[in-house]
Design a protein around this motif. Sequence first.
Motif, PDB file in Angstrom:
ATOM      1  N   ALA A 119     -11.144   3.470  -2.224  1.00  0.00           N
ATOM      2  CA  ALA A 119     -10.194   3.463  -1.046  1.00  0.00           C
ATOM      3  C   ALA A 119     -10.953   2.889   0.046  1.00  0.00           C
ATOM      4  CB  ALA A 119      -9.899   4.908  -0.690  1.00  0.00           C
TER       5      ALA A 119
ATOM      6  N   LEU B 128      -0.327   3.741  -2.826  1.00  0.00           N
ATOM      7  CA  LEU B 128      -1.048   5.075  -2.444  1.00  0.00           C
ATOM      8  C   LEU B 128      -0.457   6.177  -3.115  1.00  0.00           C
ATOM      9  CD1 LEU B 128      -1.811   4.505   1.187  1.00  0.00           C
ATOM     10  CD2 LEU B 128      -3.479   4.531  -0.689  1.00  0.00           C
TER      11      LEU B 128
ATOM     12  N   SER C 152     -10.194  -0.514   1.690  1.00  0.00           N
ATOM     13  CA  SER C 152      -9.804  -0.805   3.219  1.00  0.00           C
ATOM     14  C   SER C 152     -10.486  -1.604   3.805  1.00  0.00           C
ATOM     15  CB  SER C 152      -9.780   0.547   3.938  1.00  0.00           C
ATOM     16  OG  SER C 152     -11.175   0.944   4.221  1.00  0.00           O
TER      17      SER C 152
ATOM     18  N   TYR D 189      -2.883  -6.875  -4.224  1.00  0.00           N
ATOM     19  CA  TYR D 189      -2.353  -7.548  -2.891  1.00  0.00           C
ATOM     20  C   TYR D 189      -2.074  -8.963  -3.070  1.00  0.00           C
ATOM     21  CZ  TYR D 189      -3.170  -3.121  -0.301  1.00  0.00           C
ATOM     22  OH  TYR D 189      -3.180  -1.967   0.358  1.00  0.00           O
TER      23      TYR D 189
ATOM     24  N   GLN E  26      -7.751  -3.803  -6.467  1.00  0.00           N
ATOM     25  CA  GLN E  26      -6.870  -3.820  -5.548  1.00  0.00           C
ATOM     26  C   GLN E  26      -6.701  -5.200  -4.780  1.00  0.00           C
ATOM     27  OE1 GLN E  26      -9.449  -1.542  -5.543  1.00  0.00           O
ATOM     28  NE2 GLN E  26      -8.669   0.511  -4.766  1.00  0.00           N
TER      29      GLN E  26
ATOM     30  N   MET F  62      -5.696  -5.761   2.866  1.00  0.00           N
ATOM     31  CA  MET F  62      -4.364  -5.041   3.315  1.00  0.00           C
ATOM     32  C   MET F  62      -3.840  -5.763   4.785  1.00  0.00           C
ATOM     33  SD  MET F  62      -2.981  -1.021   3.710  1.00  0.00           S
ATOM     34  CE  MET F  62      -2.986  -1.081   5.537  1.00  0.00           C
TER      35      MET F  62
ATOM     36  N   SER G 172       0.760  -1.048   0.154  1.00  0.00           N
ATOM     37  CA  SER G 172      -0.195  -0.154  -0.140  1.00  0.00           C
ATOM     38  C   SER G 172       0.936   1.204   0.101  1.00  0.00           C
ATOM     39  CB  SER G 172      -0.964   0.212   1.075  1.00  0.00           C
ATOM     40  OG  SER G 172      -0.314   0.104   2.242  1.00  0.00           O
ATOM     41  N   SER G 173       1.938   1.137   0.488  1.00  0.00           N
ATOM     42  CA  SER G 173       3.058   2.310   0.575  1.00  0.00           C
ATOM     43  C   SER G 173       3.476   2.424  -0.705  1.00  0.00           C
ATOM     44  CB  SER G 173       4.037   2.371   1.603  1.00  0.00           C
ATOM     45  OG  SER G 173       5.043   1.330   1.164  1.00  0.00           O
TER      46      SER G 173
END
Lengths: 263, 355
Positions: A171, A69, A175, A207, A203, A180, A65-66
């Motif tokens: 988003a 994003l 989440s 992952y 997403q 995540m 995610s880092s």
Amino acid sequence: MGKVWAMTRRDMNKWATYKTQATTSILGGLLGIVSWGLNATFVNRLVPDYNTNYVSFLIVGVLISSLILPLSQGIQGSVSPFTLESILMTGLKAPTFILGTVLWPYILSVVLFLPQLVVGIVYFHATLSVNPVSFVLALVISTTIVFSIAMVSTAFRIVTKTSDPVSWSLAIAASLFSGMTFPVSHLNDYVPGLSTVSWFLPQTWVYHIVRLSTLENASILDANIAISFLIAMIFAVVLLPLAFYVFRWGLNRAKRDGTLGHF
Amino acid sequence: MVDEPMAIQLLDLRKTYKVFRNLREGSGATVSFVNFFRILFGLGGQRTVALDSVSFSVKKGEVFGLLGPNGAGKTTMLKILSTLVLPDSGKAYVEGIDVTRRPRETVKRLQSVFAESQGFERRLTGRENLEFFATLLGLPKKQAKARIDELLTFTGMTDRADVMFQRYSTGMARRLLVCRALLSNASVLLFDEPTAALDPIAAADFRKLIRHDLADKEGKTILLATHNLWEAEQICDRIAVVRKGRILAVGTPEEIKKNVSDRVNLSLIVLNYSPQAAKTVTEAILAVRGVLGIEILEDRDHEGSTRLNIEGVKGLNYNVIFQKLSSLNLEVTSLESSQPSLEDAFLKLNLEAAA
């Protein structure tokens, strides 16, 4: 590519002039991974979906995610008042604009990613089992998916100005459902079949395939693994042209409304 | 006969904008949920006309001014030509290129200087900003460097080129905008209110830069929007008077002034005037045949005297005016008669359009 690099260099030079912000963002990244690592070691358990422990599972999730994003965050700075007008007056093509806008935040996140990875492995004993071929392929597919989402986000931001409902929805959905911080199968413990929702989100596949390639040494020659990669690739192939279409729509809508330079 | 090539052509251009609405519209003090969803999804609502069948052409190498009050539609025309706004209907061409169909081709030929739309990175120097835009415009590095040096010299910015943009004054920022507009050597330049917010010296320098350097020396075609009548008269070859999205008149400043060539302006300095007599004086002068209007002003140059500005038709009998003033015990100490100015023509055109 020269134009993309010019935009990247501009953002990098600007970033470097804000020394306090530069220092705090580096520290924030490192402290962030420490915080996640402490949480993970506290609740440590096995994650059978990826044949690993929770520390490794969580740290890889946070690192993904880092990496992801910043792609959408990079856009926000560029759709500021009149910047877009000046850029469009150069005749720049849409993909170059998007790529140039997101590349520096992406490079920065990759640079921050490495010390975070070291902290994760050395202090929290995250164990990685990387398949290089799968990992590279997963990165390519993931970047395409995220790039497409960034384009859609930009298109809506050009129209709606301050925030866009699409990236907000994605988003929020991510989440809750993309896994995540927990494997999506965990959702079924609360509402049977709920994890099905997760697999409709691009997403989740980002992952999933990155975790497969970094935690399980998964080879794409394995039929089960190949299917996961194929589905993720379909998402990428469908999303990319759709993103171009939506971007063009957003731009033309703002030009029709006469709000391109508004904010 | 060969047609003279046109740098800019606007044909029957029309543009409307949605009127900004608020949630309480049409429902008094309470918020209407219907309005909320209409605004959210951009449905229905009124539209305001920004351009109403606008047509005009600008010749190559010409300095053409769009003269009109705020909200006349001048900026909309410039933004359509700059490919930043799409018209509802009609056509706009830059050197024969349809701006809505081929925007990328258009911006190779045309660049704009919008004072409010700088798009410069404040934390970078002027030179770094220009290098950035030169790369985006596709200039090779060596050529870009030479061009930037040349433009910085041309605009007198060399000394300040390596200072952060955020330290620039308004005048310097405007000059950097000109540098950026000239990077690609575009032959058509658009300026929106070029001297607004500049101090008088910077404004005079900038006007010289546009007229003398860019138009006369470099041969650029220039379209500028302004509400400064004096500026338009000083630097434009031709002018279009614009009001509420319509072109009221097009021509040289002299041609525009011919609209009021049947008028004469008389400026008198009188003594013994008292403000209490304002109504009597006004009525007496307006009663004179051929007088169209009178304005009474305090004469700041001469203590105790008053200035009377009288507008009348050509052939106005001054003697009758003097007699009237004399009968009111007003002593005329000076008289100036002048032909109508561009301002007179502008006001007349606007008044006629309003009527």
